[in-house]
Design a protein around this motif. Structure first.
Motif, PDB file in Angstrom:
ATOM      1  N   VAL A 103       0.755   8.784 -19.677  1.00  0.00           N
ATOM      2  CA  VAL A 103       1.047   9.036 -18.266  1.00  0.00           C
ATOM      3  C   VAL A 103       0.629   7.816 -17.456  1.00  0.00           C
ATOM      4  O   VAL A 103      -0.479   7.302 -17.605  1.00  0.00           O
ATOM      5  CB  VAL A 103       0.298  10.283 -17.752  1.00  0.00           C
ATOM      6  N   GLY A 104       1.536   7.336 -16.632  1.00  0.00           N
ATOM      7  CA  GLY A 104       1.242   6.231 -15.720  1.00  0.00           C
ATOM      8  C   GLY A 104       1.756   6.574 -14.343  1.00  0.00           C
ATOM      9  O   GLY A 104       2.579   7.483 -14.169  1.00  0.00           O
ATOM     10  N   PHE A 105       1.262   5.862 -13.348  1.00  0.00           N
ATOM     11  CA  PHE A 105       1.685   6.109 -11.980  1.00  0.00           C
ATOM     12  C   PHE A 105       2.313   4.844 -11.407  1.00  0.00           C
ATOM     13  O   PHE A 105       1.637   3.844 -11.176  1.00  0.00           O
ATOM     14  CB  PHE A 105       0.505   6.571 -11.122  1.00  0.00           C
ATOM     15  N   ARG A 106       3.634   4.897 -11.228  1.00  0.00           N
ATOM     16  CA  ARG A 106       4.333   3.781 -10.601  1.00  0.00           C
ATOM     17  C   ARG A 106       3.943   3.737  -9.128  1.00  0.00           C
ATOM     18  O   ARG A 106       3.746   4.766  -8.493  1.00  0.00           O
ATOM     19  CB  ARG A 106       5.844   3.973 -10.708  1.00  0.00           C
ATOM     20  N   CYS A 107       3.881   2.554  -8.576  1.00  0.00           N
ATOM     21  CA  CYS A 107       3.608   2.400  -7.145  1.00  0.00           C
ATOM     22  C   CYS A 107       4.908   1.990  -6.475  1.00  0.00           C
ATOM     23  O   CYS A 107       5.523   0.988  -6.863  1.00  0.00           O
ATOM     24  CB  CYS A 107       2.537   1.330  -6.928  1.00  0.00           C
ATOM     25  N   THR A 108       5.357   2.759  -5.494  1.00  0.00           N
ATOM     26  CA  THR A 108       6.623   2.450  -4.851  1.00  0.00           C
ATOM     27  C   THR A 108       6.519   2.581  -3.334  1.00  0.00           C
ATOM     28  O   THR A 108       5.465   2.934  -2.800  1.00  0.00           O
ATOM     29  CB  THR A 108       7.745   3.356  -5.404  1.00  0.00           C
ATOM     30  N   THR A 109       7.604   2.275  -2.649  1.00  0.00           N
ATOM     31  CA  THR A 109       7.661   2.286  -1.191  1.00  0.00           C
ATOM     32  C   THR A 109       8.852   3.135  -0.752  1.00  0.00           C
ATOM     33  O   THR A 109       9.697   3.502  -1.569  1.00  0.00           O
ATOM     34  CB  THR A 109       7.834   0.862  -0.641  1.00  0.00           C
ATOM     35  N   PRO A 110       8.960   3.442   0.551  1.00  0.00           N
ATOM     36  CA  PRO A 110      10.077   4.292   1.013  1.00  0.00           C
ATOM     37  C   PRO A 110      11.458   3.724   0.714  1.00  0.00           C
ATOM     38  O   PRO A 110      12.401   4.482   0.497  1.00  0.00           O
ATOM     39  CB  PRO A 110       9.837   4.389   2.527  1.00  0.00           C
ATOM     40  N   ASP A 111      11.616   2.397   0.705  1.00  0.00           N
ATOM     41  CA  ASP A 111      12.931   1.819   0.423  1.00  0.00           C
ATOM     42  C   ASP A 111      13.049   1.310  -1.016  1.00  0.00           C
ATOM     43  O   ASP A 111      14.026   0.664  -1.371  1.00  0.00           O
ATOM     44  CB  ASP A 111      13.271   0.696   1.411  1.00  0.00           C
ATOM     45  N   ALA A 134      -1.544  -1.842  -7.017  1.00  0.00           N
ATOM     46  CA  ALA A 134      -0.666  -0.669  -6.970  1.00  0.00           C
ATOM     47  C   ALA A 134      -0.924   0.149  -5.707  1.00  0.00           C
ATOM     48  O   ALA A 134      -1.229  -0.398  -4.654  1.00  0.00           O
ATOM     49  CB  ALA A 134      -0.836   0.170  -8.238  1.00  0.00           C
ATOM     50  N   ALA A 135      -0.801   1.482  -5.815  1.00  0.00           N
ATOM     51  CA  ALA A 135      -0.924   2.328  -4.624  1.00  0.00           C
ATOM     52  C   ALA A 135      -2.311   2.247  -4.003  1.00  0.00           C
ATOM     53  O   ALA A 135      -2.479   2.480  -2.800  1.00  0.00           O
ATOM     54  CB  ALA A 135      -0.582   3.782  -4.976  1.00  0.00           C
ATOM     55  N   GLU A 136      -3.322   1.904  -4.818  1.00  0.00           N
ATOM     56  CA  GLU A 136      -4.686   1.806  -4.300  1.00  0.00           C
ATOM     57  C   GLU A 136      -4.848   0.656  -3.311  1.00  0.00           C
ATOM     58  O   GLU A 136      -5.846   0.581  -2.591  1.00  0.00           O
ATOM     59  CB  GLU A 136      -5.670   1.627  -5.455  1.00  0.00           C
ATOM     60  N   ALA A 137      -3.873  -0.240  -3.246  1.00  0.00           N
ATOM     61  CA  ALA A 137      -3.959  -1.373  -2.322  1.00  0.00           C
ATOM     62  C   ALA A 137      -4.094  -0.913  -0.876  1.00  0.00           C
ATOM     63  O   ALA A 137      -4.784  -1.536  -0.069  1.00  0.00           O
ATOM     64  CB  ALA A 137      -2.725  -2.266  -2.475  1.00  0.00           C
ATOM     65  N   ALA A 138      -3.447   0.204  -0.548  1.00  0.00           N
ATOM     66  CA  ALA A 138      -3.488   0.702   0.827  1.00  0.00           C
ATOM     67  C   ALA A 138      -4.843   1.290   1.192  1.00  0.00           C
ATOM     68  O   ALA A 138      -5.072   1.641   2.356  1.00  0.00           O
ATOM     69  CB  ALA A 138      -2.394   1.741   1.035  1.00  0.00           C
ATOM     70  N   ALA A 139      -5.762   1.401   0.230  1.00  0.00           N
ATOM     71  CA  ALA A 139      -7.101   1.910   0.539  1.00  0.00           C
ATOM     72  C   ALA A 139      -7.944   0.867   1.266  1.00  0.00           C
ATOM     73  O   ALA A 139      -8.927   1.208   1.918  1.00  0.00           O
ATOM     74  CB  ALA A 139      -7.812   2.335  -0.749  1.00  0.00           C
ATOM     75  N   PHE A 140      -7.569  -0.407   1.184  1.00  0.00           N
ATOM     76  CA  PHE A 140      -8.318  -1.453   1.874  1.00  0.00           C
ATOM     77  C   PHE A 140      -7.936  -1.457   3.350  1.00  0.00           C
ATOM     78  O   PHE A 140      -6.746  -1.404   3.695  1.00  0.00           O
ATOM     79  CB  PHE A 140      -8.050  -2.819   1.234  1.00  0.00           C
ATOM     80  N   GLU A 141      -8.927  -1.539   4.194  1.00  0.00           N
ATOM     81  CA  GLU A 141      -8.727  -1.359   5.643  1.00  0.00           C
ATOM     82  C   GLU A 141      -7.606  -2.220   6.219  1.00  0.00           C
ATOM     83  O   GLU A 141      -6.760  -1.706   6.969  1.00  0.00           O
ATOM     84  CB  GLU A 141     -10.053  -1.607   6.370  1.00  0.00           C
TER      85      GLU A 141
END
Length: 413
Positions: free
Chosen positions: A311-319, A213-220
């Protein structure tokens, strides 16, 4: 139309084993797609069981919101819907707690939505087997309770329990699930990738797929991905004798599915700026108002009677499309394709640079039930160097490198 060079495929060697980070819908579908190809898969999940984050709602509506005039976006969603319904249809009777293709009503509760639906039907791009318009009386009969308007009916759609679906997907002899395993770092080594975890256990593989999910972007290597969390709250209420007995999924501004285990699940709220994981009365009230607008028979409910939710957090992108494919080397893309800042039509000859053996499958937002299975098949085909299940135009649409290219063209990098 020729595929842009930055999206062109490069030959890969079929791996014997793959590590997947995350056991939600993206991770579980990817694991199953690879396992079905005879590849050993190790799934690392930070929670104590699968589908505890964005994929954790007990029920989700399974349908594709179609455009009146088909677009690349809607074609991708339709391809995903058709693929997952083919997968799930044989399981309806053997796994009734996991899936029911009971149909979906998408009500036209506003003039704008009614106009959009009318245009969709008049243009007739879709078959009646996929979608048909029904008036309010017919919609009421289909739903089993009075509805607020007529709308579109999807007879082959329905609901799925994402946690149950993830468990089913991961039940395969080629898949090993390791829970309570939080990956902190992913580092390139001479032989592949090393994953460092919070409990100091290390795992290595030549191929890694990040589905966290959104945490994927935490990896360098994935810092550049524009993944963002969106808070969503669903509400639960017991299906008491005084409430309507819903026979199909009903969608308005929100959705409600037929009761599962004696309980209705409905919602969901949508909040980009609130990152609190606690239930709020405001969101319970919002969910209730959406429900009553679609199904007036639930007007007897009030927020005091809605004591549970999630409560959950969807992971999305700008498009609002997922990022699926090989992980681009950010600095190399900037160096090789920087000319796009001045000329979007410049012809390049330098092949794209990707991190060897590192892939991403994330950003599915609220559409993961229809986009994750088709994305998993796309990714498995890329990893195994097979013909792709989608045309290049669709695979390009979800390619992780698109964000870098778009920002270069807009002179934002």
């Amino acid at each position: 139309m020729k595929q842009p060079i930055w999206f062109s495929r490069q030959p890969t060697e079929r791996p014997e084993a793959v590590i997947i980070v995350g056991a939600g819908l993206a991770g579980a579908t990817t694991a199953r797609a690879l396992a079905e190809r005879g590849i050993r898969v190790k799934v690392l999940e930070r929670q104590n069981k699968p589908a505890q984050a964005g994929s954790g709602n007990p029920q989700g509506a399974l349908y594709a919101k179609l455009s009146a005039r088909p677009t690349a976006h809607s074609d991708f969603h339709l391809a995903g819907f058709q693929q997952v319904t083919r997968l799930l249809a044989p399981l309806m009777h053997t796994h009734p707690d996991m899936v029911s293709l009971c149909g979906v009503l998408q009500l036209a509760l506003t003039d704008k939505e009614a106009k959009r639906q009318q245009e969709l039907i008049e243009l007739a791009h879709y078959s009646a087997e996929l979608v048909q318009w029904v008036d309010q009386t017919t919609a009421t009969a289909i739903a089993g309770s009075e509805v607020g308007a007529g709308g579109l009916f999807f007879p082959s759609a329905g609901w799925v329990s994402p946690p149950a679906f993830c468990h089913w997907l991961l039940e395969h002899p080629q898949i090993e699930l390791i829970t309570g395993c939080e990956v902190k770092r992913i580092n390139r080594t001479q032989d592949g990738w090393m994953l460092d975890t919070a409990n100091r256990t290390q795992y290595s593989a030549s191929v890694v797929v990040v589905c966290g999910a959104a945490e994927a972007a935490a990896f360098e290597p994935l810092h550049h991905l524009p993944l963002k969390p969106i808070r969503g709250q669903t509400s639960y209420v017991e299906a008491s004798p005084g409430l309507p007995h819903i026979k199909t999924v009903v969608c308005g501004d929100g959705y409600i599915s037929p009761a599962l285990h004696g309980r209705y699940c409905f919602g969901a709220s949508f909040n980009l700026h609130n990152h609190d994981a606690k239930l709020t009365i405001q969101d319970q009230q919002e969910n209730l108002e959406k429900l009553v607008a679609a199904l007036p028979g639930f007007a007897a409910l009030n927020t005091a009677s809605i004591k549970e939710g999630r409560v959950g957090f969807r992971c999305t992108t700008p498009d609002y499309l997922p990022a699926v494919g090989p992980a681009p080397v950010f600095d190399s893309f900037i160096e090789h394709y920087g000319k796009l800042r001045d000329d979007a039509n410049w012809r390049f000859s330098t092949p794209a640079s990707f991190h060897d053996g590192l892939y991403i499958n994330a950003g599915h937002g609220s559409k993961g039930l229809i986009t994750c299975p088709i994305s998993a098949e796309l990714l498995a085909a890329q990893i195994c160097d097979e013909p792709l299940p989608l045309e290049n135009a669709m695979s390009d649409l979800v390619h992780p490198a698109r964000f870098i290219i778009k920002k270069l063209i807009r002179n934002q990098l």
